[in-house]
Write a protein that holds these residues in place. Structure first.
Motif, short mmCIF file in Angstrom:
data_model
loop_
_atom_site.label_atom_id
_atom_site.label_comp_id
_atom_site.label_asym_id
_atom_site.label_seq_id
_atom_site.Cartn_x
_atom_site.Cartn_y
_atom_site.Cartn_z
N TYR A 1 34.64 49.62 47.66
CA TYR A 1 33.81 49.07 46.58
C TYR A 1 32.48 49.84 46.48
N THR B 1 26.42 42.37 50.05
CA THR B 1 27.01 41.69 48.88
C THR B 1 28.09 42.58 48.28
N ILE B 2 29.06 41.92 47.67
CA ILE B 2 30.11 42.60 46.90
C ILE B 2 30.26 41.84 45.59
N VAL C 1 32.31 40.91 42.40
CA VAL C 1 33.73 40.85 42.00
C VAL C 1 33.77 40.44 40.52
N THR D 1 29.09 37.42 42.53
CA THR D 1 28.58 38.30 43.59
C THR D 1 28.59 37.52 44.90
N LEU D 2 29.42 37.97 45.82
CA LEU D 2 29.60 37.29 47.10
C LEU D 2 28.68 37.91 48.15
N TRP E 1 29.32 32.96 54.24
CA TRP E 1 29.41 33.44 52.85
C TRP E 1 28.72 32.46 51.90
N VAL F 1 37.79 39.08 49.45
CA VAL F 1 37.40 39.59 48.13
C VAL F 1 38.59 39.66 47.19
N THR F 2 39.74 40.08 47.71
CA THR F 2 40.95 40.16 46.88
C THR F 2 41.36 38.78 46.38
N GLN G 1 39.09 37.88 43.62
CA GLN G 1 39.44 38.65 42.42
C GLN G 1 40.59 37.99 41.68
#
Length: 240
Positions: free
Chosen positions: A19, A34-35, A37, A51-52, A67, A104-105, A108
């Motif tokens: 990412y 942070t990631i 998605v 945003t996680l 989280w 994360v998947t 998504q």
């Protein structure tokens, strides 16, 4: 003995390469990042986004990371609650293994489901509006379908209204007095009127005297009907 720090560093490098445009490190001690998605775009271009924020704990991955949803776009409160519940479920199922990519998947996929549900809700609202418009058009052109129930309801209401009108009319007539009668009806209903005029004249002294001498017997009159100049209309003339 598990080297937690090594496992965390290796995962962090892998996540950054997967990412590159949505990964951001917030701090090193403790490791926090942070990631972002984003869902696939819907048919009208709509998207949802979350945003996680993840924070490693000392014994991660034997213990789940912390989280939270750092920010979000176009998500309802119920959607946020569903995502947090999903993260908890996935973390419990993957304890002992690095799990950020899995978490994360899962989010998504959830965001894509939310977009699909938005599409379904929009289509359902459209169908509902079309059905309501069609029903309104039927009522406009065809009126209300007559059933035994609504006919009886209408009949009872109509009879009540007519009874009220009759009662109102009767009260108005009673308050206004009896209906006016014609002269003939007055004499038929009150026979005292036959002699009322005579009684009135007698009571006021206006008696009428008649001169009987004015009325002669026609046989006593000397009439020469054979006279060609005879004119009955001139019998009473004084010219002769």
């Amino acid at each position: 003995m598990t080297d937690y720090a090594e496992e965390q560093r290796n995962e962090l490098e892998a996540i950054e390469s997967i990412y590159p445009d949505s990964f951001t490190v917030l701090s090193d001690e403790p490791t926090s990042f942070t990631i972002t998605v984003t869902s696939d775009a819907g048919e009208n271009g709509e998207i949802v986004e979350a945003t996680l924020k993840f924070t490693y704990v000392e014994k991660y991955p034997d213990e789940p990371p912390q989280w939270e949803i750092f920010s979000q776009e176009n998500l309802e409160d119920t959607d946020v609650e569903d995502i947090l519940a999903l993260l908890l479920q996935q973390a419990e199922e993957n304890l002992g293994m690095v799990m950020i990519f899995t978490l994360v998947t899962a989010v998504q996929d959830k965001l894509n489901e939310i977009v699909d549900m938005m599409k379904n809700r929009r289509e359902e609202e459209k169908r509902q509006k079309e059905a309501e418009a069609e029903e309104a058009e039927k009522v406009l052109f065809h009126g209300t379908v007559v059933t035994i129930e609504n006919f009886l309801t209408w009949k009872a209401k109509f009879e009540l209204e007519m009874a009220e009108l009759r009662s109102k009319k009767q009260k108005e007539e009673e308050q206004g007095g009896k209906l006016k009668l014609t002269g003939k009806q007055l004499f038929e209903t009150d026979h005292n009127l036959d002699t009322s005029d005579i009684q009135f004249l007698e009571e006021t002294g206006n008696n009428v005297e008649v001169d009987e001498s004015l009325f002669q017997d026609i046989d006593d009159l000397d009439l020469d009907e054979d006279d060609p100049d005879f004119d009955p209309l001139q019998m009473g003339s004084d010219e002769d």
